[in-house]
Design an enzyme around this catalytic site. Structure first.
Site, PDB file in Angstrom:
ATOM      1  N   GLN A  32      -5.308  -1.377   9.931  1.00 47.53           N
ATOM      2  CA  GLN A  32      -4.984  -2.662   9.082  1.00 47.53           C
ATOM      3  C   GLN A  32      -5.445  -4.190  10.073  1.00 47.53           C
ATOM      4  O   GLN A  32      -5.386  -3.922  11.138  1.00 47.53           O
ATOM      5  CB  GLN A  32      -3.597  -3.038   8.900  1.00 47.53           C
ATOM      6  CG  GLN A  32      -3.184  -4.382   7.994  1.00 47.53           C
ATOM      7  CD  GLN A  32      -3.554  -4.312   6.637  1.00 47.53           C
ATOM      8  OE1 GLN A  32      -3.706  -3.350   5.893  1.00 47.53           O
ATOM      9  NE2 GLN A  32      -3.851  -5.546   6.155  1.00 47.53           N
ATOM     10  N   LYS A  88       0.915  -1.152  -0.051  1.00 50.90           N
ATOM     11  CA  LYS A  88      -0.051   0.113   0.008  1.00 50.90           C
ATOM     12  C   LYS A  88       0.900   1.160  -0.146  1.00 50.90           C
ATOM     13  O   LYS A  88       0.558   2.298  -0.702  1.00 50.90           O
ATOM     14  CB  LYS A  88      -0.946   0.004   1.170  1.00 50.90           C
ATOM     15  CG  LYS A  88      -1.861  -1.143   1.323  1.00 50.90           C
ATOM     16  CD  LYS A  88      -2.701  -1.088   2.504  1.00 50.90           C
ATOM     17  CE  LYS A  88      -3.826  -2.385   2.280  1.00 50.90           C
ATOM     18  NZ  LYS A  88      -4.725  -2.692   3.401  1.00 50.90           N
ATOM     19  N   ASP A 123     -11.644   2.430   3.846  1.00 51.51           N
ATOM     20  CA  ASP A 123     -11.721   1.166   3.738  1.00 51.51           C
ATOM     21  C   ASP A 123     -13.217   0.854   3.770  1.00 51.51           C
ATOM     22  O   ASP A 123     -13.665  -0.386   3.397  1.00 51.51           O
ATOM     23  CB  ASP A 123     -11.225   0.471   5.274  1.00 51.51           C
ATOM     24  CG  ASP A 123     -10.019  -0.505   4.716  1.00 51.51           C
ATOM     25  OD1 ASP A 123      -9.668  -0.903   3.671  1.00 51.51           O
ATOM     26  OD2 ASP A 123      -9.021  -0.784   5.518  1.00 51.51           O
TER      27      ASP A 123
HETATM   28  N1  GUN Z   1      -6.699  -6.943   6.067  1.00 57.17           N
HETATM   29  C1  GUN Z   1      -6.942  -7.801   4.962  1.00 57.17           C
HETATM   30  N2  GUN Z   1      -7.553  -6.989   3.847  1.00 57.17           N
HETATM   31  C2  GUN Z   1      -7.692  -5.696   4.367  1.00 57.17           C
HETATM   32  C3  GUN Z   1      -8.406  -4.489   3.863  1.00 57.17           C
HETATM   33  O1  GUN Z   1      -8.594  -4.407   2.873  1.00 57.17           O
HETATM   34  N3  GUN Z   1      -8.437  -3.402   4.697  1.00 57.17           N
HETATM   35  C4  GUN Z   1      -7.750  -3.506   5.937  1.00 57.17           C
HETATM   36  N4  GUN Z   1      -7.857  -2.610   6.798  1.00 57.17           N
HETATM   37  N5  GUN Z   1      -7.209  -4.860   6.727  1.00 57.17           N
HETATM   38  C5  GUN Z   1      -7.194  -5.791   5.550  1.00 57.17           C
END
Ligand code: GUN
Length: 283
Positions: A96, A52, A119
Site C-alpha cells: 500500500q 480491500k 497492482d
Molecule cells: N495508494 C493509493 N492507491 C493505491 C493503489 O491502487 N495501490 C496501492 N498499492 N497503493 C495505493
C-alpha cells in the site's frame, strides 16, 4: 442531463463474477490469496486496506495483512516481499502506497515478483502495458476502462485529457487510452495552460488530487468526465477533482465521488488476484 456512471453497481457486478470465479478455483483446491503490506500509520491507507479486505472476504479471497512499523528498514521490507514471493500459497502481493519517506517504494515494487504484481507497478508489467502485451494493469485505470466498456463509450479517435501524471493513475491511464487509439494529452502541475489543454477534450480524466481543479468553463459540451479525485471539502465530505454539480448538465457522462471510480479500483484488484491465481496454476 449527463448519464451518471454508476461505479458502485458495476463494481458489485464484477465482484459477483469474481465470487463465482473464486468458487470454481476452490473446486480445484485453489484458494486465491492476497498479501497486503502496509508500512507506518497512514489513516487514508487504513481505510483503503479495510475496504480491500472486505471485498476479498466477500469473494472468498484469503486476505493477509502485514503491518510494518514506521521505522522499518528498506532491507526488512524487501525481505518480507521476497518471503511472500517464495510462498506458493500467496497469489498476489500489494504494497500500500504511500510508505514512510526514507523508504524507496519503487525498489520495493521492483522486488514484487511479476507474477504476483496485482497492482501492476513492477517495471515488467509497466513495460507490457506500454507495448500492448498482456500483464497486470493498475487497478484504477483498469476499472475506468471497464466503465467505458460497460457504457459503450467510444474511445477510438477521441481526444483525451488526463490531469495527473502519477505512476498509479495518470501514466498507465494514458497507455490504456492510447491502446484504444485515443489521442492523449497528459497535464500536470507544470502544465502552463490547463484550460486550453482540457477544453478541446472529448474525454477528461481528472486524477490530480485537487478539489475543483476541473471547472465548468474548462469543459466542452458533451464531454465524458471521469473523476479519480478523493478529497475532503470544508465539512469533511468526500469529493472529487471536478465541479460535479455544475457539470452534471454539460457532460454526456460523468462519474460521481463517492460511488464512481473508487469501488471499481477495489473490484479490479480482486479481478487481478483471481487472474494471478489462475495463471500461477496454469488455468
Ligand atoms: N495508494 C493509493 N492507491 C493505491 C493503489 O491502487 N495501490 C496501492 N498499492 N497503493 C495505493
Amino acid at each position: 442531463m449527463s448519464v451518471i456512471i454508476d461505479g458502485k453497481s458495476l463494481a458489485k457486478e464484477i465482484r459477483e463474477n469474481m465470487k463465482q470465479e473464486a468458487e470454481k478455483l476452490k473446486e480445484q483446491g485453489i484458494v486465491p490469496h492476497l498479501a497486503v503490506i502496509m508500512v507506518g500509520n497512514n489513516d487514508a491507507s487504513k481505510v483503503y486496506v479495510r475496504n480491500k479486505s472486505k471485498a476479498c472476504d466477500e469473494i472468498g479471497i484469503e486476505f493477509k495483512e502485514y503491518l510494518l512499523p514506521e521505522n522499518t528498514k528498506q532491507n526488512e521490507l524487501l525481505d518480507l516481499i521476497k518471503k511472500l514471493n517464495k510462498d506458493k500459497s500467496v497469489n498476489g502481493i500489494l504494497l500500500q502506497s504511500p510508505i514512510p519517506k526514507p523508504l524507496d517504494i519503487q525498489e520495493a515494487f521492483n522486488t514484487i515478483s511479476k507474477e504476483k504484481d496485482v497492482d501492476g507497478f513492477n517495471p515488467y508489467n509497466v513495460g507490457n502495458l506500454c507495448i500492448g502485451q498482456d500483464g497486470f494493469i493498475p487497478c484504477t485505470p483498469l476499472g475506468i476502462m471497464k466503465m467505458f466498456e460497460k457504457y459503450n463509450i467510444e474511445i477510438d479517435g477521441k481526444k483525451v485529457a488526463i490531469i495527473g501524471r502519477s505512476n498509479i493513475v495518470g501514466k498507465p491511464m494514458a497507455q490504456c487510452m492510447l491502446s484504444k487509439n485515443a489521442t492523449v494529452t497528459i497535464c500536470h502541475s507544470r502544465t502552463k495552460e490547463l484550460k486550453k489543454e482540457v477544453k478541446d477534450a472529448d474525454i477528461i480524466i481528472a486524477a490530480a488530487g485537487k478539489r475543483n481543479i476541473v471547472t465548468e468553463d474548462m469543459v466542452k459540451d458533451g464531454a465524458v468526465i471521469i473523476d479519480v479525485g478523493m478529497n475532503r471539502n470544508e465539512e469533511g465530505k468526500l469529493c472529487g477533482d471536478v465541479e460535479f454539480e455544475k457539470l452534471i448538465n454539460k457532460a454526456s457522462y460523468i462519474t460521481p465521488v463517492p460511488g464512481g471510480v473508487g469501488p471499481m479500483t477495489i473490484a479490479m484488484l480482486t479481478a487481478n488476484v483471481i487472474k494471478a491465481a489462475k495463471l500461477q496454476n496454469n488455468i
